[in-house]
Design a protein around this motif. Structure first.
Motif, PDB file in Angstrom:
ATOM      1  N   VAL A  14       0.771  -1.221  -0.009  1.00  0.00           N
ATOM      2  CA  VAL A  14       0.003   0.030  -0.030  1.00  0.00           C
ATOM      3  C   VAL A  14       0.931   1.144  -0.014  1.00  0.00           C
ATOM      4  N   ILE A  15       1.873   1.335   0.890  1.00  0.00           N
ATOM      5  CA  ILE A  15       2.672   2.633   0.868  1.00  0.00           C
ATOM      6  C   ILE A  15       3.699   2.422  -0.180  1.00  0.00           C
TER       7      ILE A  15
ATOM      8  N   GLN B 203      -1.663  11.634  -1.542  1.00  0.00           N
ATOM      9  CA  GLN B 203      -1.317  10.135  -1.528  1.00  0.00           C
ATOM     10  C   GLN B 203      -1.468   9.764  -0.124  1.00  0.00           C
TER      11      GLN B 203
ATOM     12  N   ILE C 231      -3.676   6.827   1.697  1.00  0.00           N
ATOM     13  CA  ILE C 231      -2.993   5.610   2.450  1.00  0.00           C
ATOM     14  C   ILE C 231      -3.935   5.590   3.729  1.00  0.00           C
TER      15      ILE C 231
END
Length: 258
Positions: A202-203, A215, A219
């Motif tokens: 995800v990151i 962003q 997240i």
């Protein structure tokens, strides 16, 4: 049996906005840092000043979240100066609120437990001969209780009630603490695995340093959605494992009785 005294410290109180608030010592304790470190971070500009009501300085959940972020960055090898520059860059770019939101989304449930405070005498009366002084010291080493002079604070009413239920069913406290030690180790390993998945997929490999506010916001939303999923997976698998184990035990007992 002596009655238990609920731990209604100000960290559990609510201010007018509905957010938790803390005195300095309570904030340091909740964040797992020393009071002198908290003062140092404030002096270096890493931590905003508290809100004052008369002579009392109140810190908020945002202070707690920021302290945890600072501790995490220190653990990753950042210097205090480097953290200051990083926080300043995120603030200038508008991304700090999203970053703090990400930390809250990942750890939001850990401050919800109701603590229970009692004296050592009340603790002894509560458990009776089932508990020894060594059991109490071990519970402190495992982080279940904090002992300050004659006062004992258990970090979770739910865990305390569960322990008492097992003790009253005849399970030795020593073996309950053995199980607690095992659960903590396994929970830490599971948390490492889930956070690792989140970090990689995800990151991404570049980390948070170069992400935009948008962003970080994405997240943070993903973290809020994935954290309860991890808990549900663990709960479901544990329920299945318990069902299989109990069925096997019952079958063995019935087979023995024939």
């Amino acid at each position: 049996m002596s009655s238990l005294v609920r731990d209604d410290v100000d960290s559990g109180a609510e201010d007018g906005s509905g957010a938790g608030r803390y005195r300095r010592e309570e904030l340091a304790q909740a964040a797992g840092v020393k009071v002198r470190n908290l003062r140092y971070y404030q002096e270096r500009g890493l931590l905003p000043p508290p809100r004052r009501e008369g002579r009392i300085a109140w810190y908020s959940e945002d202070h707690l979240t920021r302290l945890r972020l600072i501790s995490d960055l220190l653990g990753r090898g950042y210097t205090v100066n480097g953290i200051g520059e990083l926080l300043h860059a995120w603030e200038a770019g508008g991304g700090l609120s999203q970053l703090l939101g990400l930390e809250r989304a990942m750890t939001g449930e850990r401050v919800q437990e109701e603590r229970v405070t009692m004296t050592l005498t009340e603790l002894a009366e509560l458990f009776g001969p089932a508990a020894t002084a060594e059991d109490t010291r071990r519970a402190a080493r495992l982080g279940y209780v904090r002992i300050e002079g004659e006062v004992v604070t258990h970090r979770s009413r739910r865990l305390l009630d569960a322990t008492l239920t097992l003790v009253r069913q005849g399970v030795p406290l020593t073996e309950i603490l053995d199980a607690g030690d095992l659960v903590q180790a396994q929970a830490a390993a599971l948390a490492d695995r889930f956070v690792g998945l989140f970090r990689r997929h995800v990151i991404g490999p570049d980390g948070l340093e170069h992400l935009s506010a948008a962003q970080l916001d994405h997240i943070s939303s993903a973290a809020a959605a994935l954290r309860p999923v991890a808990g549900e997976v663990v709960a479901a698998e544990f329920a299945r494992a318990m069902a299989r184990r109990v069925e096997a035990e019952v079958a063995e007992l019935l087979g023995t009785e024939r």
